[in-house]
Design a protein around this motif. Sequence first.
Motif, PDB file in Angstrom:
ATOM      1  N   ASP A  65       0.834  -1.204   0.000  1.00 61.37           N
ATOM      2  CA  ASP A  65       0.000   0.000   0.000  1.00 61.37           C
ATOM      3  C   ASP A  65       0.868   1.255   0.000  1.00 61.37           C
ATOM      4  O   ASP A  65       0.625   2.191  -0.775  1.00 61.37           O
ATOM      5  CB  ASP A  65      -0.927   0.001   1.215  1.00 61.37           C
ATOM      6  CG  ASP A  65      -1.830   1.210   1.236  1.00 61.37           C
ATOM      7  OD1 ASP A  65      -2.760   1.253   0.410  1.00 61.37           O
ATOM      8  OD2 ASP A  65      -1.612   2.116   2.066  1.00 61.37           O
ATOM      9  N   LEU A  66       1.884   1.282   0.838  1.00 59.41           N
ATOM     10  CA  LEU A  66       2.762   2.444   0.923  1.00 59.41           C
ATOM     11  C   LEU A  66       3.540   2.658  -0.380  1.00 59.41           C
ATOM     12  O   LEU A  66       3.583   3.777  -0.911  1.00 59.41           O
ATOM     13  CB  LEU A  66       3.727   2.282   2.100  1.00 59.41           C
ATOM     14  CG  LEU A  66       4.681   3.442   2.358  1.00 59.41           C
ATOM     15  CD1 LEU A  66       3.918   4.712   2.686  1.00 59.41           C
ATOM     16  CD2 LEU A  66       5.626   3.093   3.501  1.00 59.41           C
ATOM     17  N   ILE A  67       4.142   1.593  -0.906  1.00 53.66           N
ATOM     18  CA  ILE A  67       4.900   1.704  -2.159  1.00 53.66           C
ATOM     19  C   ILE A  67       3.991   2.138  -3.305  1.00 53.66           C
ATOM     20  O   ILE A  67       4.336   3.028  -4.088  1.00 53.66           O
ATOM     21  CB  ILE A  67       5.607   0.369  -2.485  1.00 53.66           C
ATOM     22  CG1 ILE A  67       6.715   0.111  -1.472  1.00 53.66           C
ATOM     23  CG2 ILE A  67       6.159   0.367  -3.911  1.00 53.66           C
ATOM     24  CD1 ILE A  67       7.246  -1.321  -1.494  1.00 53.66           C
ATOM     25  N   GLY A  68       2.825   1.511  -3.394  1.00 50.15           N
ATOM     26  CA  GLY A  68       1.886   1.874  -4.444  1.00 50.15           C
ATOM     27  C   GLY A  68       1.438   3.321  -4.344  1.00 50.15           C
ATOM     28  O   GLY A  68       1.348   4.030  -5.355  1.00 50.15           O
ATOM     29  N   PHE A  78      -2.754   8.749   2.460  1.00 48.00           N
ATOM     30  CA  PHE A  78      -3.411   8.817   3.758  1.00 48.00           C
ATOM     31  C   PHE A  78      -3.016   7.575   4.548  1.00 48.00           C
ATOM     32  O   PHE A  78      -3.298   6.448   4.128  1.00 48.00           O
ATOM     33  CB  PHE A  78      -4.931   8.897   3.598  1.00 48.00           C
ATOM     34  CG  PHE A  78      -5.658   9.014   4.899  1.00 48.00           C
ATOM     35  CD1 PHE A  78      -5.611  10.192   5.631  1.00 48.00           C
ATOM     36  CD2 PHE A  78      -6.378   7.950   5.411  1.00 48.00           C
ATOM     37  CE1 PHE A  78      -6.272  10.303   6.844  1.00 48.00           C
ATOM     38  CE2 PHE A  78      -7.041   8.051   6.618  1.00 48.00           C
ATOM     39  CZ  PHE A  78      -6.985   9.237   7.340  1.00 48.00           C
ATOM     40  N   PRO A  79      -2.351   7.725   5.692  1.00 47.51           N
ATOM     41  CA  PRO A  79      -1.837   6.570   6.435  1.00 47.51           C
ATOM     42  C   PRO A  79      -2.916   5.664   7.027  1.00 47.51           C
ATOM     43  O   PRO A  79      -2.635   4.518   7.374  1.00 47.51           O
ATOM     44  CB  PRO A  79      -0.972   7.194   7.533  1.00 47.51           C
ATOM     45  CG  PRO A  79      -1.435   8.601   7.648  1.00 47.51           C
ATOM     46  CD  PRO A  79      -1.965   8.996   6.308  1.00 47.51           C
ATOM     47  N   GLY A  80      -4.137   6.138   7.136  1.00 47.10           N
ATOM     48  CA  GLY A  80      -5.212   5.301   7.668  1.00 47.10           C
ATOM     49  C   GLY A  80      -5.426   4.048   6.838  1.00 47.10           C
ATOM     50  O   GLY A  80      -5.676   2.961   7.381  1.00 47.10           O
ATOM     51  N   PHE A  81      -5.315   4.171   5.516  1.00 49.34           N
ATOM     52  CA  PHE A  81      -5.495   3.003   4.653  1.00 49.34           C
ATOM     53  C   PHE A  81      -4.354   2.002   4.827  1.00 49.34           C
ATOM     54  O   PHE A  81      -4.560   0.794   4.741  1.00 49.34           O
ATOM     55  CB  PHE A  81      -5.637   3.419   3.192  1.00 49.34           C
ATOM     56  CG  PHE A  81      -6.881   4.217   2.929  1.00 49.34           C
ATOM     57  CD1 PHE A  81      -8.138   3.674   3.134  1.00 49.34           C
ATOM     58  CD2 PHE A  81      -6.797   5.527   2.483  1.00 49.34           C
ATOM     59  CE1 PHE A  81      -9.291   4.408   2.900  1.00 49.34           C
ATOM     60  CE2 PHE A  81      -7.937   6.272   2.250  1.00 49.34           C
ATOM     61  CZ  PHE A  81      -9.196   5.718   2.458  1.00 49.34           C
ATOM     62  N   LEU A  83      -2.726   1.580   7.654  1.00 48.45           N
ATOM     63  CA  LEU A  83      -3.038   0.957   8.938  1.00 48.45           C
ATOM     64  C   LEU A  83      -4.081  -0.150   8.763  1.00 48.45           C
ATOM     65  O   LEU A  83      -3.930  -1.251   9.308  1.00 48.45           O
ATOM     66  CB  LEU A  83      -3.537   2.012   9.924  1.00 48.45           C
ATOM     67  CG  LEU A  83      -4.005   1.503  11.279  1.00 48.45           C
ATOM     68  CD1 LEU A  83      -2.837   0.941  12.076  1.00 48.45           C
ATOM     69  CD2 LEU A  83      -4.699   2.610  12.052  1.00 48.45           C
ATOM     70  N   THR A  84      -5.116   0.134   7.981  1.00 43.76           N
ATOM     71  CA  THR A  84      -6.137  -0.878   7.704  1.00 43.76           C
ATOM     72  C   THR A  84      -5.530  -2.068   6.971  1.00 43.76           C
ATOM     73  O   THR A  84      -5.863  -3.221   7.260  1.00 43.76           O
ATOM     74  CB  THR A  84      -7.299  -0.286   6.886  1.00 43.76           C
ATOM     75  OG1 THR A  84      -7.859   0.813   7.602  1.00 43.76           O
ATOM     76  CG2 THR A  84      -8.368  -1.322   6.613  1.00 43.76           C
ATOM     77  N   ALA A  85      -4.629  -1.804   6.020  1.00 41.38           N
ATOM     78  CA  ALA A  85      -3.969  -2.883   5.282  1.00 41.38           C
ATOM     79  C   ALA A  85      -3.168  -3.773   6.230  1.00 41.38           C
ATOM     80  O   ALA A  85      -3.234  -5.004   6.148  1.00 41.38           O
ATOM     81  CB  ALA A  85      -3.070  -2.300   4.187  1.00 41.38           C
ATOM     82  N   ALA A  86      -2.419  -3.161   7.150  1.00 34.52           N
ATOM     83  CA  ALA A  86      -1.631  -3.945   8.107  1.00 34.52           C
ATOM     84  C   ALA A  86      -2.545  -4.770   9.009  1.00 34.52           C
ATOM     85  O   ALA A  86      -2.284  -5.961   9.241  1.00 34.52           O
ATOM     86  CB  ALA A  86      -0.757  -3.019   8.943  1.00 34.52           C
ATOM     87  N   LEU A  87      -3.621  -4.178   9.479  1.00 32.67           N
ATOM     88  CA  LEU A  87      -4.572  -4.892  10.334  1.00 32.67           C
ATOM     89  C   LEU A  87      -5.211  -6.060   9.582  1.00 32.67           C
ATOM     90  O   LEU A  87      -5.363  -7.160  10.121  1.00 32.67           O
ATOM     91  CB  LEU A  87      -5.637  -3.928  10.848  1.00 32.67           C
ATOM     92  CG  LEU A  87      -6.696  -4.511  11.772  1.00 32.67           C
ATOM     93  CD1 LEU A  87      -6.069  -5.117  13.020  1.00 32.67           C
ATOM     94  CD2 LEU A  87      -7.700  -3.423  12.147  1.00 32.67           C
TER      95      LEU A  87
END
Length: 173
Positions: A65-68, A78-81, A83-87
Amino acid sequence: MKKRSISTLEALACLAVLTALQVVLSRFLSIQLWNMKFGFSFVPVMLAAYLYGPLGAAAVYSAGDLIGALLFPTGAYFPGFTLTAALTGVIWGFLLKGKVRPLKAVSAVLLVQCGCSFLLNSYWISFISGSPYLSLLAVRWSQSLGYAVVHLIFIFLLLERLGKLIKKIMKQN
């Protein structure tokens, strides 16, 4: 029998390939509408969950998600997404590692689709867009239901087979 650990070079290489595949599937082979995204970027994350558990799946999904987002942005990061990906990766990793069991698979899909995708991602979309949260829920419930079905079909028909194939390929090298 050789113990598989996330600290091995082989595991890191596999996780890197799965992360790259997640980025490609998410950024180039998905259909994105304003508040919905359709695609198969969950496949490499589920494979990481099956092969390496919660840490591996969380790493693949959050790094992907971060790289993309940084290399191929579709809007502001937006870091919330992430965080959701990691969860999501953690949930799949705890419930899908090693062997697919029906109750665990259904639990994983329900937790991910209801908790992460439907409730949490809808909140993030509401937060960044200013759209009313309840209105987003009214629109996004069908997407979450559809994805739940797709995830269950993938888990029961393909996940173990693909996981075993990857293990076999890695064992040969």
